[in-house]
Structures are given as C-alpha cells and as structure tokens.
Motif scaffolding. Structure first.
Motif, short mmCIF file in Angstrom:
data_model
loop_
_atom_site.label_atom_id
_atom_site.label_comp_id
_atom_site.label_asym_id
_atom_site.label_seq_id
_atom_site.Cartn_x
_atom_site.Cartn_y
_atom_site.Cartn_z
N LEU A 1 1.97 -6.56 74.25
CA LEU A 1 2.24 -6.66 72.82
C LEU A 1 0.96 -7.00 72.07
CD1 LEU A 1 5.47 -8.85 72.94
CD2 LEU A 1 5.34 -6.40 72.48
N PRO A 2 0.70 -6.33 70.96
CA PRO A 2 -0.43 -6.77 70.13
C PRO A 2 -0.14 -8.15 69.56
CG PRO A 2 0.37 -4.60 69.45
CD PRO A 2 1.36 -5.15 70.45
N ARG A 3 -1.14 -8.95 69.42
CA ARG A 3 -0.95 -10.27 68.85
C ARG A 3 -0.56 -10.15 67.38
NH1 ARG A 3 -5.45 -13.88 72.07
NH2 ARG A 3 -4.78 -13.10 74.10
N GLY A 4 0.24 -11.11 66.91
CA GLY A 4 0.68 -11.07 65.52
C GLY A 4 1.99 -11.79 65.35
N ASP A 5 2.64 -11.56 64.20
CA ASP A 5 3.92 -12.19 63.86
C ASP A 5 5.07 -11.29 64.27
OD1 ASP A 5 2.63 -14.36 62.76
OD2 ASP A 5 2.68 -13.56 60.73
N TYR A 6 6.10 -11.89 64.86
CA TYR A 6 7.28 -11.17 65.32
C TYR A 6 8.53 -11.98 65.03
CZ TYR A 6 4.17 -8.27 68.18
OH TYR A 6 3.19 -7.41 68.62
N ALA A 7 9.68 -11.32 65.16
CA ALA A 7 10.98 -11.98 65.14
C ALA A 7 11.88 -11.25 66.12
CB ALA A 7 11.59 -11.96 63.74
N VAL A 8 12.80 -11.99 66.73
CA VAL A 8 13.72 -11.42 67.71
C VAL A 8 15.14 -11.63 67.22
CG1 VAL A 8 14.61 -11.61 70.08
CG2 VAL A 8 12.16 -11.88 69.65
N ALA A 9 15.96 -10.58 67.35
CA ALA A 9 17.39 -10.66 67.08
C ALA A 9 18.12 -10.25 68.36
CB ALA A 9 17.78 -9.73 65.93
N PRO B 1 22.65 -13.02 58.12
CA PRO B 1 21.55 -13.30 59.06
C PRO B 1 20.37 -13.96 58.34
CG PRO B 1 21.60 -10.97 58.52
CD PRO B 1 22.82 -11.58 57.88
N PRO B 2 19.53 -14.65 59.08
CA PRO B 2 18.36 -15.28 58.46
C PRO B 2 17.34 -14.23 58.06
CG PRO B 2 18.24 -15.48 60.83
CD PRO B 2 19.58 -14.88 60.52
N ARG B 3 16.46 -14.61 57.18
CA ARG B 3 15.35 -13.74 56.79
C ARG B 3 14.32 -13.73 57.92
NH1 ARG B 3 15.56 -12.20 51.58
NH2 ARG B 3 16.72 -13.46 50.12
N PHE B 4 13.47 -12.72 57.90
CA PHE B 4 12.40 -12.58 58.88
C PHE B 4 11.57 -13.86 58.96
CE2 PHE B 4 8.07 -11.39 60.08
CZ PHE B 4 8.28 -10.64 61.22
N THR B 5 11.25 -14.43 57.79
CA THR B 5 10.39 -15.61 57.77
C THR B 5 11.00 -16.80 58.52
OG1 THR B 5 11.26 -16.21 55.60
CG2 THR B 5 9.19 -14.99 55.64
N ALA B 6 12.33 -16.91 58.53
CA ALA B 6 12.99 -18.01 59.23
C ALA B 6 12.96 -17.83 60.75
CB ALA B 6 14.44 -18.15 58.76
N ALA B 7 12.90 -16.59 61.21
CA ALA B 7 12.90 -16.30 62.64
C ALA B 7 11.49 -15.97 63.16
CB ALA B 7 13.84 -15.15 62.94
N ARG B 8 10.54 -15.89 62.27
CA ARG B 8 9.18 -15.45 62.63
C ARG B 8 8.47 -16.47 63.53
NH1 ARG B 8 5.87 -14.91 57.59
NH2 ARG B 8 5.97 -17.16 57.75
N PHE B 9 7.76 -15.93 64.51
CA PHE B 9 6.89 -16.73 65.37
C PHE B 9 5.62 -15.92 65.59
CE2 PHE B 9 9.46 -14.12 68.08
CZ PHE B 9 8.60 -13.68 69.07
N ARG B 10 4.59 -16.59 65.99
CA ARG B 10 3.28 -15.94 66.16
C ARG B 10 2.94 -15.84 67.63
NH1 ARG B 10 -0.02 -13.92 63.18
NH2 ARG B 10 -2.22 -13.70 63.51
N ILE B 11 2.50 -14.67 68.03
CA ILE B 11 1.94 -14.47 69.37
C ILE B 11 0.43 -14.45 69.18
CG2 ILE B 11 1.69 -12.93 71.33
CD1 ILE B 11 4.52 -11.96 70.86
N ASP B 12 -0.22 -15.51 69.63
CA ASP B 12 -1.68 -15.56 69.47
C ASP B 12 -2.38 -16.02 70.74
OD1 ASP B 12 -0.96 -18.21 69.39
OD2 ASP B 12 -1.70 -18.58 67.37
N SER B 13 -1.64 -16.04 71.85
CA SER B 13 -2.25 -16.35 73.14
C SER B 13 -1.79 -15.27 74.13
CB SER B 13 -1.86 -17.74 73.62
OG SER B 13 -0.48 -17.79 73.87
N ASP B 14 -2.22 -15.39 75.36
CA ASP B 14 -1.89 -14.36 76.35
C ASP B 14 -0.40 -14.31 76.67
OD1 ASP B 14 -4.52 -13.64 76.50
OD2 ASP B 14 -4.94 -14.84 78.28
N ALA B 15 0.28 -15.44 76.60
CA ALA B 15 1.70 -15.49 76.94
C ALA B 15 2.43 -16.48 76.03
CB ALA B 15 1.88 -15.89 78.39
#
Length: 143
Positions: free
Chosen positions: A76-84, A118-132
């Motif tokens: 996955l490219p690093r960045g902001d994501y959300a999972v449903a 459902p919640p907005r993207f911002t409420a579920a958003r997390f950042r991937i900024d390390s290898d795992a």
C-alpha cells in the motif's frame, strides 16, 4: 569494461529517488456475532467513496469467510485511509437493513461512535506512515 559494469551495478543498487515507499496493513475484526456468511472489507483513501467504495477504482476490497477474523493488505502507498466492514451473514453481497437500521453487523477503522448513519471518512481515517500498521475493528449489531 569492468568499470562500466561496476558503475551500472552500483546504480541498480541505489533506491530510486522519488519512488513511493510501500507499507502493509493488518486488519483484525472482533466482536463477531457468528461465523455464518462472509466479512466484506473495503479499504479506501477517497473520502467521497467511503464507506461504500462503489465508484473508487483504487479501493481495495476483500471478502473472507466470517470465521476468519484477520486480513493482511500489502504493497500500500503510504497515506490516509479508512476501512469499512460488513458482516454479510446471508451472503447476498450487501448490508441488509430494516427501516434503515442495519440487520447485519458493521464496523469502521478507529471504531468511531455511530449516530445516524455511517461515520464520515475523517472519523474513520488513519495514517499509514510506517512499514506496517494495524487496525482493530469492533463489529456492531443493531438488530
């Protein structure tokens, strides 16, 4: 001749400048009501297509048996994501509702509070900024 080969080998050994670093994400699903049916998971970086991922060509969607409570996403490219996540107990590829209230389980990254819809993207958003990275998603059942 040997100098050229050595120089070429050295260039190949140097990481590409500007290459996007890739990461992995482990998603664990907890609080499942049963092992019946399927778990449908959508991972997106597009706020406009969360939580459905319908028109998001870059979304990563997976379907796994409901008895399996973990999933690994790689490269996955690093960045902001959300999972449903939905617990599709009857396997009909959708979240069944009764008068707008979900009859099947659902959950989101970061486990935001659920109010009306459902919640907005911002409420579920997390950042991937390390290898795992990892997310633990708690399933919720309304009916």
């Amino acid at each position: 001749m040997r100098v050229r080969r050595a120089g070429a080998a050295l260039l190949l050994a140097v990481p590409l400048i500007g290459a996007t670093p890739l990461a992995a994400l482990d998603v664990a699903v907890e609080n499942m009501r049963s092992a019946k049916g399927l778990i449908r998971i959508c991972l997106t970086a597009d706020p406009d297509n969360f939580p459905n991922c319908v028109d998001d060509r870059d979304a990563v969607t997976r379907t796994i048996p409901a008895g399996q409570h973990a999933l690994h996403f790689g490269a996955l490219p690093r960045g902001d994501y959300a999972v449903a996540v939905i617990h599709d107990e009857n396997g009909n590829a959708k979240l069944d509702t009764f008068m707008g209230i979900p009859k099947e389980g659902f959950g989101f990254s970061r486990n935001p509070p659920i109010r009306f819809g459902p919640p907005r993207f911002t409420a579920a958003r997390f950042r991937i900024d390390s290898d795992a990275e990892s997310q633990q998603i708690r399933m919720r059942y309304m009916l």
